[in-house]
Motif scaffolding. Structure first.
Motif, PDB file in Angstrom:
ATOM      1  N   GLN A 168      -4.829  -8.750  -2.196  1.00  0.00           N
ATOM      2  CA  GLN A 168      -4.661  -8.537  -0.892  1.00  0.00           C
ATOM      3  C   GLN A 168      -3.301  -8.839  -0.364  1.00  0.00           C
ATOM      4  O   GLN A 168      -2.571  -8.222   0.225  1.00  0.00           O
ATOM      5  N   LEU A 169      -2.580 -10.019  -0.836  1.00  0.00           N
ATOM      6  CA  LEU A 169      -1.132 -10.162  -0.805  1.00  0.00           C
ATOM      7  C   LEU A 169      -0.214  -9.210  -1.412  1.00  0.00           C
ATOM      8  O   LEU A 169       0.804  -8.746  -0.707  1.00  0.00           O
ATOM      9  N   GLU A 171      -0.956  -6.234  -1.873  1.00  0.00           N
ATOM     10  CA  GLU A 171      -1.125  -4.885  -1.238  1.00  0.00           C
ATOM     11  C   GLU A 171      -0.288  -5.124   0.028  1.00  0.00           C
ATOM     12  O   GLU A 171       0.423  -4.024   0.620  1.00  0.00           O
ATOM     13  N   MET A 172      -0.470  -6.215   0.679  1.00  0.00           N
ATOM     14  CA  MET A 172       0.557  -6.378   1.955  1.00  0.00           C
ATOM     15  C   MET A 172       1.914  -6.020   1.592  1.00  0.00           C
ATOM     16  O   MET A 172       2.433  -5.415   2.303  1.00  0.00           O
ATOM     17  N   ILE A 175       2.570  -2.499   1.272  1.00  0.00           N
ATOM     18  CA  ILE A 175       2.377  -1.628   2.719  1.00  0.00           C
ATOM     19  C   ILE A 175       3.849  -1.940   3.297  1.00  0.00           C
ATOM     20  O   ILE A 175       4.293  -0.860   3.962  1.00  0.00           O
TER      21      ILE A 175
ATOM     22  N   LEU B  53      -2.736   4.317   3.193  1.00  0.00           N
ATOM     23  CA  LEU B  53      -3.276   3.716   1.984  1.00  0.00           C
ATOM     24  C   LEU B  53      -4.003   4.359   1.076  1.00  0.00           C
ATOM     25  O   LEU B  53      -4.556   4.045  -0.010  1.00  0.00           O
ATOM     26  N   ARG B  74       1.659   1.075  11.053  1.00  0.00           N
ATOM     27  CA  ARG B  74       1.436  -0.257  10.540  1.00  0.00           C
ATOM     28  C   ARG B  74      -0.184  -0.395  10.504  1.00  0.00           C
ATOM     29  O   ARG B  74      -0.799  -0.068  11.668  1.00  0.00           O
ATOM     30  N   ILE B  75      -0.621  -1.337   9.549  1.00  0.00           N
ATOM     31  CA  ILE B  75      -1.976  -1.675   9.462  1.00  0.00           C
ATOM     32  C   ILE B  75      -2.143  -3.303   9.434  1.00  0.00           C
ATOM     33  O   ILE B  75      -1.345  -4.125   9.044  1.00  0.00           O
ATOM     34  N   PHE B  77      -5.190  -6.311   8.984  1.00  0.00           N
ATOM     35  CA  PHE B  77      -6.373  -6.345   8.511  1.00  0.00           C
ATOM     36  C   PHE B  77      -7.416  -7.596   9.213  1.00  0.00           C
ATOM     37  O   PHE B  77      -6.560  -8.341  10.112  1.00  0.00           O
ATOM     38  N   GLU B  79      -8.061 -10.075   7.456  1.00  0.00           N
ATOM     39  CA  GLU B  79      -7.381 -11.535   7.160  1.00  0.00           C
ATOM     40  C   GLU B  79      -5.897 -11.360   7.512  1.00  0.00           C
ATOM     41  O   GLU B  79      -5.309 -10.202   7.522  1.00  0.00           O
ATOM     42  N   ARG B  81      -3.347 -12.046   6.024  1.00  0.00           N
ATOM     43  CA  ARG B  81      -2.499 -11.839   4.965  1.00  0.00           C
ATOM     44  C   ARG B  81      -1.252 -12.732   4.927  1.00  0.00           C
ATOM     45  O   ARG B  81       0.006 -11.627   4.864  1.00  0.00           O
ATOM     46  N   LEU B  82      -0.863 -13.666   5.466  1.00  0.00           N
ATOM     47  CA  LEU B  82       0.366 -14.312   5.490  1.00  0.00           C
ATOM     48  C   LEU B  82       0.912 -14.822   4.071  1.00  0.00           C
ATOM     49  O   LEU B  82      -0.167 -15.380   3.117  1.00  0.00           O
ATOM     50  N   LEU B  83       2.278 -14.783   3.792  1.00  0.00           N
ATOM     51  CA  LEU B  83       2.709 -15.654   2.584  1.00  0.00           C
ATOM     52  C   LEU B  83       2.506 -17.077   2.733  1.00  0.00           C
ATOM     53  O   LEU B  83       3.262 -17.542   3.567  1.00  0.00           O
ATOM     54  N   ARG B 141       4.045  -9.523  12.770  1.00  0.00           N
ATOM     55  CA  ARG B 141       4.608  -8.892  11.585  1.00  0.00           C
ATOM     56  C   ARG B 141       4.567  -7.485  11.646  1.00  0.00           C
ATOM     57  O   ARG B 141       5.308  -6.581  11.207  1.00  0.00           O
TER      58      ARG B 141
END
Lengths: 276, 243
Positions: A168-169, A171-172, A175, B53, B74-75, B77, B79, B81-83, B141
Motif C-alpha cells: 500500500q505504501l 502504491e501510495m 500515485i 489507478l 488525488r485519492i 484511502f 488507511e 498510508r503515511l510513511l 497530503r
C-alpha cells in the motif's frame, strides 16, 4: 525480531523499578558479569577451582598486562579486527547488493536465489580444508571465510526486508508520482532497514565466530593464533584471556550496531523513549 | 458550469465478473458527490478508475481541463498510508512530489497542516498520532498539490463515531474553502446525506439512483430533513431484498 526484543527491554525496565537504584539502565547489564568474576576470583583464592583448570581473574589480568606491555596483545587484536572488518565489508557488501537486486527485480531472484540457497546450506566452516588448500594460511583464507559467513545473514534479511514492505505504501508513492529512485530512497530502503539491521547484528556474531575458528586452525597471527600458541605452552591464563577478549569484542560490535540501529530507526515505535 | 469529469458507458471486468456495466455519470466542477452501495457493487472500482489507478475495459472517462495531469486528481484511502519513517511535515510534502521541493515544499506542507488543525505536530512521527490525526495528515497530503478532484475511498471508515463527525465537518469546511470536486465512496448513508450535494447509489454495476440533496449547509446529524433523505436512500438500498 529486534523490535520485539527492545520492546521487552522497555517493559522489563518498567517492572524492574526496585533495581533502578543500583545503576542507570545501561549499566545494570554489567552487574551480573561483575558478580560472576568476583565469585570466580573468590573460588580460585579459596582453592575450590584449581589453577590448572581455571586461573583466577587477577592472574588472567596480570597475563593480559604482560602481553599489553610486550605489544603482542595490541598487535594480535589489531590484526584480527582488520581481518574481521575487511571480510565483513566484502561479504556484507555482496550480501546487501544481492539482497537489493533480488528484492527489487524478480528476474534477478529467479536466476540467483536457488544457487544462493544451496550455498547457504553448506556450513561455511566445513570449507576450511578446501580454503587452506587454496590460500594456505595467508590473509585471504580468513577474509574469504569471514566474507562467506557474513554474506548470508545480510543477504537473507535485506531480501526479506524488501519483500516485506507494505504494498500500500509503494502504491501510495507511485500515485504521488515518485520516480523509481525516489521510491527506493523514500519508501523501499527505509522500510527494509529494520530487517537489514537484524541481519547486520546476526552477521557480526558470525563474523567473530568464523574468524576465531579460522585463526585457531590456520594462522600465524591474531587472537585465535595467540590462544593456540598459549595452549602449546600450557599458558592457561592466556587462553582464558583470549576467550574473555572475544566476549568483549563481540559485545562491543553488537553495541555499536545497536547504537547505529537506534539512531537510524528513531521513527520506529520500539525505539522511541516513552519516558522522554 | 463546466464539467469536472464524465463517465460514458464505462465498463470494468475482473475475470468472469462484470463489476461495472456501463456507468454514465457527469459531475460538474466543485460538486460533492457521494457514491454508496453494498459491498462489491463496484464503488471502489469506480473510484480507482477516476483516480487513474485502473483502466476501463469499455467506455470513456473524460476529465475537465483542471483535472488533467498527474496532480489533477488525488485519492485518499481508508488507511492513511503515511510513511512511518518520515516526519508529519515530510509526509504532507510527499503530496508535492514533482511540484515543489525543499523549503518551499515544507512551507506549503505546513500551511496545509494548519488547515487540518495539526499546525504544531509537523515535527512528530506518524506513530505518535491518533487514527483521526493520521487521516487528517493524509488529507493534507492529498490536498497540498491543489487537485481539481479529490477521490475519497471510505477515508473515515476506520474511525470511531465522534472522530468521524469531526472529520466530516473538517472535510466539508475545507471543500467549501478550496472548491475542488469531491467524490466520496462510503457505506454510511448518513454520512453521504450530511456531506454530499448528490448521492449516487450503485447496484450491481449500474447507477440505480441519482439523488440531489437539496438542503442548506451545515447539515446536522439527526435533523428531520436529513433523516427523510436517509430513509429514502435506505428504502431503495434494502427495498429489493425485502420484496
Amino acid at each position: 525480531m529486534t523490535a520485539v526484543t527492545t520492546e521487552t527491554d522497555t517493559k522489563t525496565k518498567g517492572r524492574g523499578a526496585p533495581f533502578r537504584f543500583l545503576a542507570p539502565r545501561g549499566l545494570i547489564g554489567w552487574v551480573l558479569p561483575l558478580i560472576i568474576v568476583l565469585l570466580w576470583e573468590a573460588l580460585s583464592r579459596t582453592g575450590v577451582i584449581t589453577e590448572n583448570v581455571l586461573p583466577a581473574p587477577s592472574e588472567v589480568l596480570a597475563a593480559g598486562w604482560q602481553l599489553l606491555l610486550s605489544g603482542e596483545l595490541v598487535h594480535n587484536i589489531a590484526i584480527s579486527t582488520q581481518r574481521a572488518l575487511i571480510g565483513f565489508v566484502i561479504g556484507g557488501g555482496f550480501g546487501f547488493a544481492f539482497g537489493l537486486a533480488n528484492g527489487l527485480w524478480s528476474r534477478s531472484r529467479d536466476v540467483t536465489d536457488t544457487t544462493l540457497q544451496m550455498i547457504r546450506n553448506v556450513p561455511h566452516l566445513a570449507l576450511i580444508p578446501l580454503v587452506i588448500l587454496w590460500f594456505g594460511i595467508g590473509e585471504e583464507a580468513k577474509i574469504f571465510l569471514v566474507a562467506l559467513g557474513v554474506f548470508f545473514p545480510i543477504y537473507v534479511n535485506t531480501l526479506l526486508g524488501i519483500q516485506g514492505i507494505d504494498p500500500q505504501l509503494t502504491e501510495m508513492g507511485r500515485i504521488y508520482g515518485m520516480s523509481p529512485s525516489r521510491l527506493f530512497w523514500r519508501v523501499i530502503l527505509p522500510g527494509a532497514l529494520p530487517a537489514i539491521f537484524t541481519g547486520l547484528r546476526y552477521a557480526l556474531g558470525i563474523m567473530w565466530l568464523t574468524l576465531i575458528v579460522a585463526e585457531t586452525i590456520a594462522a600465524n597471527s591474531g587472537l585465535g593464533y595467540m590462544a593456540m600458541q598459549a595452549r602449546e605452552f600450557m599458558q592457561i591464563d592466556v587462553v582464558v584471556l583470549s576467550i574473555l577478549i572475544y566476549a568483549l569484542l563481540g559485545k562491543l560490535a553488537d553495541s555499536l550496531a545497536r547504537l547505529a540501529e537506534s539512531l537510524s530507526l528513531q521513527w520506529h515505535p520500539a525505539f522511541q523513549r516513552k519516558d522522554a | 458550469m463546466s464539467t469536472a469529469f464524465t463517465f460514458q458507458g464505462v465498463q470494468r471486468v475482473f475475470g468472469s465478473k462484470q463489476v461495472l456495466r456501463g456507468i454514465n455519470l457527469e459531475v460538474p466542477e466543485g460538486q460533492f458527490v457521494a457514491i454508496i452501495g453494498k459491498s462489491g457493487c463496484g464503488k471502489s472500482t469506480l473510484l480507482r478508475l477516476l483516480a487513474g489507478l485502473d483502466q476501463p475495459d469499455g467506455g470513456r472517462i473524460t476529465r475537465g481541463e483542471a483535472a488533467r495531469g498527474a496532480a489533477g486528481t488525488r485519492i485518499m484511502f481508508q488507511e492513511p498510508r503515511l510513511l512511518p519513517w518520515a516526519r508529519v511535515t515530510e509526509n504532507v510534502a510527499v503530496g508535492l512530489t514533482g511540484i515543489a521541493q525543499g523549503a518551499a515544499a515544507n512551507a506549503r506542507a505546513a500551511d496545509y497542516l494548519a488547515e487540518v488543525g495539526l499546525a504544531d505536530r509537523g515535527s512528530e512521527w506518524p506513530s505518535v498520532l491518533s487514527g483521526g490525526q493520521r487521516q487528517r495528515v493524509a488529507l493534507a497530503r492529498a490536498l497540498v498539490g491543489q487537485p481539481a478532484i479529490l477521490a475519497l475511498d471510505e477515508p473515515l471508515g476506520a474511525l470511531d463515531a465522534l472522530t468521524r463527525i469531526e472529520m466530516q465537518q473538517l472535510l466539508e469546511r475545507i471543500w467549501r474553502e478550496k472548491g475542488f470536486t469531491a467524490v466520496l465512496v462510503t457505506h454510511d448513508v448518513a454520512e453521504a446525506v450530511i456531506l454530499a450535494d448528490r448521492v449516487i447509489l450503485l447496484e450491481e454495476g449500474h447507477v440505480a439512483l441519482d439523488l440531489t440533496i437539496d438542503l442548506p449547509r451545515p447539515r446536522r446529524h439527526g435533523s428531520p430533513e436529513v433523516a427523510a433523505y436517509e430513509q429514502e436512500i435506505l428504502d431503495r438500498l434494502l427495498g429489493r431484498n425485502a420484496a
